[in-house]
Design an enzyme around this catalytic site. Structure first.
Site: not given
Length: 239
Positions: A66, A134, A136, A141
């Site tokens: 990314d 979380n 990801h 996400e």
């Protein structure tokens, strides 16, 4: 899925670096999927040390997960700069064999298509992952659905807060990124997910033993035949 627990992140890092060294020694043209952020910093330091001891990267291709949207490659917090500083500038990998999404492209959708073509041309042998608090992976996400291929993603407030520590006081944290999709990650022949620290324990537990759900993107790793979680004791505390 395999789980390897270590008493420290230093030992876990050496183990992961040894897996990479083994791949580089047995494959004539290995392709590594690479991650950024705090988790792999010591891994790259270890790989640089291996290089100084004789490990060559001249036959390696790397593909990063990314990049932030809007940060120029020279920005201290761009992932282009991160990879140059922590790894590429210190090993013998050819510059033309390192691929990172271009978050400054005028046409981001076209950039996603270009990156998918790179992934199709260079199947990943070993993908290195971190995991967000979380759940990801990459910048995929939690959401009601997940995109399979490279795409532009709106970062959650939790992710932006976690990344804010890398930016200067008052500096705006990017709220978008280009990321490989879940399917692209799962197409790697082997995956190693590294997680260190107590704040990753919930995500690690959900990824390993929770329901496969878009609410915890890392849980999709349960569907892959060759995944290894490399953890320190704190990240493994809830298992």
């Amino acid at each position: 899925m395999k789980v390897r627990r270590f008493s420290s992140d230093s030992l876990a890092t050496v183990y992961t670096a040894a897996l990479i060294e083994s791949l580089l020694q047995r494959e004539p043209h290995p392709v590594l999927g690479l991650a950024t952020g705090a988790t792999p910093v010591n891994l790259y330091r270890q790989l640089v040390d291996f290089h100084r001891q004789g490990l060559s990267f001249s036959h390696v291709t790397t593909i990063n997960l990314d990049e932030y949207v809007g940060l120029p490659w020279t920005h201290p917090q761009s992932y282009h700069r991160f990879m140059q500083d922590h790894l590429f500038s210190q090993i013998d990998i050819p510059p033309g064999r390192t691929f990172i999404p271009d978050g400054t492209a005028d046409d981001l959708e076209a950039e996603c298509v270009r990156y998918d073509a790179i992934l199709a041309a260079h199947p990943i042998d070993l993908q290195i992952l971190g995991i967000g608090r979380n759940g990801h992976i990459g910048f995929n996400e939690p959401d009601i659905s997940l995109k399979t291929r490279t795409h532009v993603i709106q970062l959650t407030e939790d992710t932006m807060q976690a990344n804010a520590r890398f930016f200067g006081s008052g500096e705006q944290v990017p709220d978008q990124a280009i990321t490989m999709g879940i399917q692209s990650i799962l197409q790697a022949k082997a995956i190693v997910l590294m997680a260190f620290g107590r704040d990753k324990a919930w995500a690690v537990k959900r990824a390993l033993s929770g329901e496969v759900s878009t609410e915890v993107p890392a849980s999709f790793l349960q569907m892959h035949p060759n995944v290894t979680f490399v953890l320190d004791e704190e990240a493994a505390a809830d298992l």
